[in-house]
Design an enzyme around this catalytic site. Structure first.
Site, PDB file in Angstrom:
ATOM      1  N   GLY A 114      28.801  21.424  16.284  1.00 11.15           N
ATOM      2  CA  GLY A 114      28.763  20.681  15.033  1.00 11.15           C
ATOM      3  C   GLY A 114      27.819  19.494  15.104  1.00 11.15           C
TER       4      GLY A 114
ATOM      5  N   LEU B 177      25.509  18.904  12.932  1.00  7.14           N
ATOM      6  CA  LEU B 177      24.305  19.731  12.849  1.00  7.14           C
ATOM      7  C   LEU B 177      23.077  18.912  12.435  1.00  7.14           C
ATOM      8  CD1 LEU B 177      25.859  22.842  11.049  1.00  7.14           C
ATOM      9  CD2 LEU B 177      25.628  22.411  13.512  1.00  7.14           C
TER      10      LEU B 177
ATOM     11  N   HIS C 252      19.610  22.720  14.863  1.00  9.60           N
ATOM     12  CA  HIS C 252      20.628  23.750  14.645  1.00  9.60           C
ATOM     13  C   HIS C 252      20.245  24.647  13.455  1.00  9.60           C
ATOM     14  CE1 HIS C 252      23.322  20.549  16.493  1.00  9.60           C
ATOM     15  NE2 HIS C 252      23.564  21.595  17.262  1.00  9.60           N
TER      16      HIS C 252
ATOM     17  N   GLY D  35      19.505  26.816  21.565  1.00 11.39           N
ATOM     18  CA  GLY D  35      18.314  25.973  21.615  1.00 11.39           C
ATOM     19  C   GLY D  35      17.789  25.831  23.031  1.00 11.39           C
TER      20      GLY D  35
ATOM     21  N   LYS E  96      16.429  23.252  24.183  1.00  5.51           N
ATOM     22  CA  LYS E  96      16.586  21.887  24.711  1.00  5.51           C
ATOM     23  C   LYS E  96      17.548  21.921  25.901  1.00  5.51           C
ATOM     24  CE  LYS E  96      18.824  18.374  22.784  1.00  5.51           C
ATOM     25  NZ  LYS E  96      19.622  17.828  23.919  1.00  5.51           N
TER      26      LYS E  96
ATOM     27  N   GLN F 231      21.387  25.479  30.319  1.00  4.60           N
ATOM     28  CA  GLN F 231      22.524  26.154  29.674  1.00  4.60           C
ATOM     29  C   GLN F 231      22.149  27.586  29.289  1.00  4.60           C
ATOM     30  OE1 GLN F 231      25.219  24.444  26.548  1.00  4.60           O
ATOM     31  NE2 GLN F 231      23.785  25.384  25.144  1.00  4.60           N
TER      32      GLN F 231
ATOM     33  N   VAL G 161      13.223  21.590  18.593  1.00  4.30           N
ATOM     34  CA  VAL G 161      12.710  20.957  17.363  1.00  4.30           C
ATOM     35  C   VAL G 161      12.648  19.455  17.633  1.00  4.30           C
ATOM     36  CG1 VAL G 161      13.084  20.602  14.893  1.00  4.30           C
ATOM     37  CG2 VAL G 161      13.754  22.770  15.959  1.00  4.30           C
TER      38      VAL G 161
ATOM     39  N   MET H 113      15.340  16.732  19.014  1.00  5.33           N
ATOM     40  CA  MET H 113      16.518  16.511  18.172  1.00  5.33           C
ATOM     41  C   MET H 113      17.784  16.800  18.970  1.00  5.33           C
ATOM     42  SD  MET H 113      15.639  17.710  14.373  1.00  5.33           S
ATOM     43  CE  MET H 113      14.208  17.025  13.533  1.00  5.33           C
TER      44      MET H 113
HETATM   45  O1  PAF Z   1      24.939  23.708  23.136  1.00  5.95           O
HETATM   46  C1  PAF Z   1      26.069  23.497  22.654  1.00  5.95           C
HETATM   47  O2  PAF Z   1      26.194  22.975  21.544  1.00  5.95           O
HETATM   48  C2  PAF Z   1      27.294  23.891  23.453  1.00  5.95           C
HETATM   49  O3  PAF Z   1      27.109  23.685  24.809  1.00  5.95           O
HETATM   50  C3  PAF Z   1      27.756  25.338  23.170  1.00  5.95           C
HETATM   51  C4  PAF Z   1      26.708  26.351  23.598  1.00  5.95           C
HETATM   52  C5  PAF Z   1      28.047  25.497  21.695  1.00  5.95           C
HETATM   53  C6  PAF Z   1      29.031  25.629  23.963  1.00  5.95           C
HETATM   54  O4  PAF Z   1      30.059  24.754  23.620  1.00  5.95           O
END
Ligand code: PAF
Length: 284
Positions: A31, A33, A37, A147, A149, A153, A180, A188
Protein backbone atom coordinates in the site's frame (compact mmCIF):
# COMPACT_ATOMS: atom_id res chain seq x y z
CA UNK A 1 -13.09 -3.27 -8.55
CA UNK A 2 -13.92 -5.81 -5.90
CA UNK A 3 -12.17 -5.48 -2.52
CA UNK A 4 -11.78 -8.76 -0.67
CA UNK A 5 -10.60 -9.20 2.94
CA UNK A 6 -11.30 -12.91 3.58
CA UNK A 7 -9.55 -15.89 2.03
CA UNK A 8 -12.72 -17.85 1.37
CA UNK A 9 -14.21 -14.92 -0.58
CA UNK A 10 -10.91 -14.50 -2.45
CA UNK A 11 -10.96 -18.11 -3.63
CA UNK A 12 -14.50 -17.68 -5.02
CA UNK A 13 -13.61 -14.39 -6.70
CA UNK A 14 -10.50 -15.89 -8.33
CA UNK A 15 -12.60 -18.85 -9.54
CA UNK A 16 -15.06 -16.37 -11.08
CA UNK A 17 -12.23 -14.50 -12.84
CA UNK A 18 -10.89 -17.83 -14.15
CA UNK A 19 -14.34 -18.79 -15.45
CA UNK A 20 -14.59 -15.51 -17.33
CA UNK A 21 -11.38 -16.52 -19.19
CA UNK A 22 -7.97 -14.89 -19.68
CA UNK A 23 -4.88 -14.75 -17.53
CA UNK A 24 -4.41 -13.26 -14.06
CA UNK A 25 -1.49 -11.02 -13.02
CA UNK A 26 -0.74 -10.36 -9.35
CA UNK A 27 0.92 -7.16 -8.12
CA UNK A 28 1.80 -7.55 -4.42
CA UNK A 29 2.20 -4.28 -2.49
CA UNK A 30 2.18 -2.95 1.05
CA UNK A 31 0.00 0.00 0.00
CA UNK A 32 0.86 3.73 0.26
CA UNK A 33 0.83 3.55 -3.50
CA UNK A 34 2.89 5.90 -5.67
CA UNK A 35 3.61 6.23 -9.37
CA UNK A 36 6.06 3.30 -9.17
CA UNK A 37 3.27 0.98 -8.01
CA UNK A 38 0.87 2.33 -10.63
CA UNK A 39 3.48 1.58 -13.30
CA UNK A 40 3.50 -2.05 -12.04
CA UNK A 41 -0.31 -2.13 -12.42
CA UNK A 42 -0.03 -0.79 -16.00
CA UNK A 43 2.63 -3.36 -16.98
CA UNK A 44 0.45 -6.09 -15.45
CA UNK A 45 -2.60 -4.84 -17.34
CA UNK A 46 -0.69 -4.89 -20.63
CA UNK A 47 0.29 -8.53 -20.00
CA UNK A 48 -2.85 -10.09 -18.51
CA UNK A 49 -6.62 -10.00 -18.82
CA UNK A 50 -7.19 -9.48 -15.09
CA UNK A 51 -5.01 -7.64 -12.58
CA UNK A 52 -5.20 -8.56 -8.91
CA UNK A 53 -3.41 -6.16 -6.53
CA UNK A 54 -2.68 -7.04 -2.93
CA UNK A 55 -2.16 -4.62 -0.07
CA UNK A 56 -0.78 -6.15 3.09
CA UNK A 57 1.70 -4.54 5.49
CA UNK A 58 3.49 -7.77 6.28
CA UNK A 59 4.61 -7.79 9.94
CA UNK A 60 7.06 -10.68 9.35
CA UNK A 61 9.33 -8.59 7.13
CA UNK A 62 9.79 -5.80 9.70
CA UNK A 63 12.46 -6.20 12.36
CA UNK A 64 12.28 -5.00 15.96
CA UNK A 65 12.56 -1.21 16.00
CA UNK A 66 11.62 -0.87 12.33
CA UNK A 67 8.67 1.19 11.02
CA UNK A 68 5.84 -1.42 11.11
CA UNK A 69 3.52 0.78 13.20
CA UNK A 70 4.44 3.99 11.37
CA UNK A 71 4.19 2.45 7.88
CA UNK A 72 1.62 4.55 5.98
CA UNK A 73 -1.80 2.89 5.69
CA UNK A 74 -4.29 4.56 3.35
CA UNK A 75 -6.59 1.90 1.98
CA UNK A 76 -9.34 4.25 0.77
CA UNK A 77 -6.96 6.40 -1.28
CA UNK A 78 -5.09 3.33 -2.58
CA UNK A 79 -8.38 1.67 -3.62
CA UNK A 80 -9.34 4.72 -5.68
CA UNK A 81 -5.96 4.70 -7.43
CA UNK A 82 -6.23 0.98 -8.20
CA UNK A 83 -9.78 1.35 -9.48
CA UNK A 84 -8.63 4.11 -11.85
CA UNK A 85 -5.94 1.71 -13.21
CA UNK A 86 -8.56 -0.90 -14.06
CA UNK A 87 -7.51 -3.39 -11.38
CA UNK A 88 -10.16 -6.14 -11.16
CA UNK A 89 -9.66 -7.23 -7.57
CA UNK A 90 -7.96 -5.87 -4.47
CA UNK A 91 -6.86 -8.50 -1.94
CA UNK A 92 -6.42 -6.67 1.37
CA UNK A 93 -6.38 -9.28 4.14
CA UNK A 94 -6.15 -8.55 7.86
CA UNK A 95 -3.01 -9.92 9.62
CA UNK A 96 -5.02 -12.75 11.27
CA UNK A 97 -6.22 -13.93 7.88
CA UNK A 98 -2.61 -14.32 6.67
CA UNK A 99 -1.06 -15.52 9.93
CA UNK A 100 -3.82 -17.22 11.94
CA UNK A 101 -3.32 -18.34 15.53
CA UNK A 102 -0.63 -21.05 15.64
CA UNK A 103 1.02 -20.04 12.35
CA UNK A 104 4.47 -21.71 12.37
CA UNK A 105 5.96 -21.88 8.88
CA UNK A 106 8.88 -19.85 7.59
CA UNK A 107 10.49 -19.76 4.14
CA UNK A 108 14.18 -18.94 4.06
CA UNK A 109 16.09 -18.52 0.80
CA UNK A 110 19.86 -18.96 1.19
CA UNK A 111 22.47 -17.20 -0.97
CA UNK A 112 20.67 -14.28 -2.60
CA UNK A 113 19.13 -13.26 0.76
CA UNK A 114 22.58 -12.80 2.30
CA UNK A 115 24.34 -9.44 2.50
CA UNK A 116 22.97 -6.06 1.33
CA UNK A 117 19.50 -5.59 2.88
CA UNK A 118 19.59 -9.18 4.17
CA UNK A 119 22.69 -8.30 6.19
CA UNK A 120 21.23 -5.10 7.64
CA UNK A 121 17.74 -6.47 8.24
CA UNK A 122 18.03 -10.03 9.63
CA UNK A 123 14.92 -12.09 8.85
CA UNK A 124 13.55 -9.50 6.41
CA UNK A 125 13.77 -11.71 3.33
CA UNK A 126 12.34 -14.72 5.21
CA UNK A 127 9.32 -12.51 5.86
CA UNK A 128 9.14 -11.42 2.23
CA UNK A 129 9.56 -14.97 0.83
CA UNK A 130 6.98 -16.35 3.25
CA UNK A 131 4.31 -13.79 2.47
CA UNK A 132 4.91 -13.83 -1.29
CA UNK A 133 4.68 -17.64 -1.33
CA UNK A 134 1.37 -17.35 0.54
CA UNK A 135 0.10 -14.66 -1.83
CA UNK A 136 1.01 -16.83 -4.83
CA UNK A 137 -0.85 -19.78 -3.29
CA UNK A 138 -3.85 -17.64 -2.37
CA UNK A 139 -4.26 -15.81 -5.68
CA UNK A 140 -2.76 -18.50 -8.00
CA UNK A 141 -1.77 -15.90 -10.62
CA UNK A 142 -0.27 -16.73 -14.02
CA UNK A 143 2.33 -14.02 -13.53
CA UNK A 144 3.44 -11.47 -10.98
CA UNK A 145 5.07 -8.03 -11.12
CA UNK A 146 7.60 -6.48 -8.72
CA UNK A 147 9.62 -3.27 -8.79
CA UNK A 148 13.34 -3.45 -9.52
CA UNK A 149 14.04 -0.92 -6.74
CA UNK A 150 14.00 -3.98 -4.47
CA UNK A 151 16.38 -5.87 -6.77
CA UNK A 152 17.51 -8.28 -4.05
CA UNK A 153 13.87 -9.00 -3.16
CA UNK A 154 13.19 -9.83 -6.81
CA UNK A 155 16.16 -12.25 -6.81
CA UNK A 156 14.85 -13.90 -3.61
CA UNK A 157 11.35 -14.29 -5.07
CA UNK A 158 12.67 -15.74 -8.35
CA UNK A 159 14.86 -18.23 -6.46
CA UNK A 160 11.97 -19.27 -4.20
CA UNK A 161 9.57 -19.62 -7.13
CA UNK A 162 12.04 -21.93 -8.88
CA UNK A 163 13.02 -23.89 -5.78
CA UNK A 164 9.49 -24.53 -4.55
CA UNK A 165 8.11 -25.38 -8.01
CA UNK A 166 5.56 -22.60 -7.79
CA UNK A 167 4.51 -23.43 -11.33
CA UNK A 168 1.90 -20.75 -11.36
CA UNK A 169 3.46 -18.24 -11.58
CA UNK A 170 6.38 -19.94 -13.28
CA UNK A 171 9.73 -18.28 -12.53
CA UNK A 172 9.77 -16.76 -16.05
CA UNK A 173 6.52 -15.08 -15.16
CA UNK A 174 8.00 -13.19 -12.21
CA UNK A 175 8.51 -9.84 -13.91
CA UNK A 176 10.77 -7.03 -12.71
CA UNK A 177 9.73 -3.50 -13.67
CA UNK A 178 12.38 -0.73 -13.88
CA UNK A 179 12.58 1.85 -11.09
CA UNK A 180 10.37 4.91 -11.47
CA UNK A 181 12.22 8.08 -10.42
CA UNK A 182 11.26 11.59 -9.36
CA UNK A 183 12.43 14.47 -11.60
CA UNK A 184 15.62 14.85 -9.54
CA UNK A 185 16.41 11.14 -9.87
CA UNK A 186 15.34 9.89 -6.42
CA UNK A 187 13.77 6.42 -6.71
CA UNK A 188 10.08 6.50 -5.78
CA UNK A 189 9.33 4.80 -2.46
CA UNK A 190 6.53 4.86 0.09
CA UNK A 191 9.21 5.73 2.65
CA UNK A 192 10.05 9.03 0.86
CA UNK A 193 6.92 10.36 2.63
CA UNK A 194 8.88 10.25 5.92
CA UNK A 195 11.40 12.86 4.65
CA UNK A 196 11.17 16.52 5.70
CA UNK A 197 11.49 19.09 2.87
CA UNK A 198 15.17 19.57 3.71
CA UNK A 199 15.89 15.82 3.85
CA UNK A 200 13.97 15.33 0.59
CA UNK A 201 16.23 17.88 -1.14
CA UNK A 202 19.35 16.22 0.34
CA UNK A 203 18.13 12.77 -0.71
CA UNK A 204 18.59 13.70 -4.39
CA UNK A 205 22.34 13.41 -3.81
CA UNK A 206 21.94 9.62 -3.60
CA UNK A 207 21.16 8.88 -7.28
CA UNK A 208 23.62 11.58 -8.36
CA UNK A 209 26.46 10.11 -6.28
CA UNK A 210 25.60 6.68 -7.67
CA UNK A 211 25.75 7.90 -11.27
CA UNK A 212 29.10 9.58 -10.58
CA UNK A 213 30.52 6.38 -9.05
CA UNK A 214 29.19 4.32 -11.97
CA UNK A 215 30.91 6.60 -14.49
CA UNK A 216 34.25 5.74 -12.84
CA UNK A 217 33.56 2.02 -12.22
CA UNK A 218 32.41 1.52 -15.84
CA UNK A 219 35.79 2.90 -16.95
CA UNK A 220 37.50 -0.17 -15.43
CA UNK A 221 39.65 -0.83 -12.39
CA UNK A 222 38.79 -1.45 -8.78
CA UNK A 223 35.48 -0.09 -7.43
CA UNK A 224 37.08 0.67 -4.04
CA UNK A 225 37.89 4.31 -4.56
CA UNK A 226 34.62 5.38 -6.30
CA UNK A 227 32.63 3.57 -3.57
CA UNK A 228 34.67 5.37 -0.89
CA UNK A 229 34.01 8.70 -2.64
CA UNK A 230 30.29 7.88 -2.83
CA UNK A 231 30.15 7.30 0.92
CA UNK A 232 31.92 10.62 1.57
CA UNK A 233 29.64 12.55 -0.80
CA UNK A 234 26.53 11.15 0.88
CA UNK A 235 27.74 12.05 4.36
CA UNK A 236 28.67 15.58 3.25
CA UNK A 237 25.25 15.91 1.57
CA UNK A 238 23.32 15.27 4.79
CA UNK A 239 22.99 11.48 5.01
CA UNK A 240 23.65 10.19 8.54
CA UNK A 241 25.13 6.84 7.52
CA UNK A 242 25.64 4.46 4.62
CA UNK A 243 24.55 0.88 5.38
CA UNK A 244 26.19 -0.47 2.23
CA UNK A 245 27.58 0.66 -1.11
CA UNK A 246 28.59 -2.40 -3.11
CA UNK A 247 29.01 -3.69 -6.63
CA UNK A 248 27.47 -7.11 -7.17
CA UNK A 249 26.65 -9.42 -10.04
CA UNK A 250 23.10 -8.57 -11.16
CA UNK A 251 21.97 -12.23 -11.21
CA UNK A 252 23.94 -14.16 -8.57
CA UNK A 253 24.32 -11.08 -6.33
CA UNK A 254 27.88 -12.18 -5.65
CA UNK A 255 30.10 -9.33 -4.47
CA UNK A 256 32.50 -7.93 -7.09
CA UNK A 257 35.64 -5.82 -6.79
CA UNK A 258 35.14 -4.37 -10.28
CA UNK A 259 32.70 -4.43 -13.18
CA UNK A 260 32.26 -7.90 -14.75
CA UNK A 261 29.97 -6.77 -17.56
CA UNK A 262 26.84 -7.75 -15.61
CA UNK A 263 27.36 -5.66 -12.50
CA UNK A 264 25.02 -3.39 -10.53
CA UNK A 265 25.69 -0.82 -7.87
CA UNK A 266 23.61 -1.27 -4.69
CA UNK A 267 23.34 1.41 -1.99
CA UNK A 268 21.38 1.78 1.25
CA UNK A 269 21.79 4.99 3.24
CA UNK A 270 20.00 6.66 6.13
CA UNK A 271 18.79 10.23 6.32
CA UNK A 272 17.08 11.17 9.57
CA UNK A 273 15.30 7.97 10.60
CA UNK A 274 14.62 6.97 6.98
CA UNK A 275 16.53 4.25 5.18
CA UNK A 276 16.64 4.70 1.40
CA UNK A 277 17.81 2.04 -1.05
CA UNK A 278 18.66 2.24 -4.73
CA UNK A 279 20.43 0.22 -7.40
CA UNK A 280 21.66 0.92 -10.93
CA UNK A 281 23.40 -1.07 -13.68
CA UNK A 282 27.07 -0.32 -14.21
CA UNK A 283 26.77 -0.78 -17.96
CA UNK A 284 23.76 0.86 -19.59
O1 PAF B 1 7.87 -4.84 -2.02
C1 PAF B 1 6.93 -4.88 -1.21
O2 PAF B 1 6.09 -3.97 -1.17
C2 PAF B 1 6.83 -6.05 -0.26
O3 PAF B 1 8.08 -6.48 0.15
C3 PAF B 1 6.00 -7.22 -0.84
C4 PAF B 1 6.66 -7.81 -2.08
C5 PAF B 1 4.61 -6.74 -1.19
C6 PAF B 1 5.90 -8.34 0.20
O4 PAF B 1 5.28 -7.89 1.37
Amino acid sequence: MQTVRELEVLRNSIAALRESGGSIALVPTMGALHEGHLTLMRRAKEAAEHVVASIFVNPRQFGAGEDLDAYPRQLQRDSELLEAEGVALLWAPMPDEVYPQGYATNISVAGVSEGLCGGDRPGHFDGVATVVCKLFNQVTPDMAFFGEKDWQQLAVIRRMTRDLDLTRPHVDAVHGVPIVREDDGLAMSSRNAYLSAEQRAQAASLPKAMRDAIAVIAGGGSADRPLGNLREVLQVSGFDSVDYAEVRDADSLERLEADNGNARLFVAARIGGTRLIDNMPINR
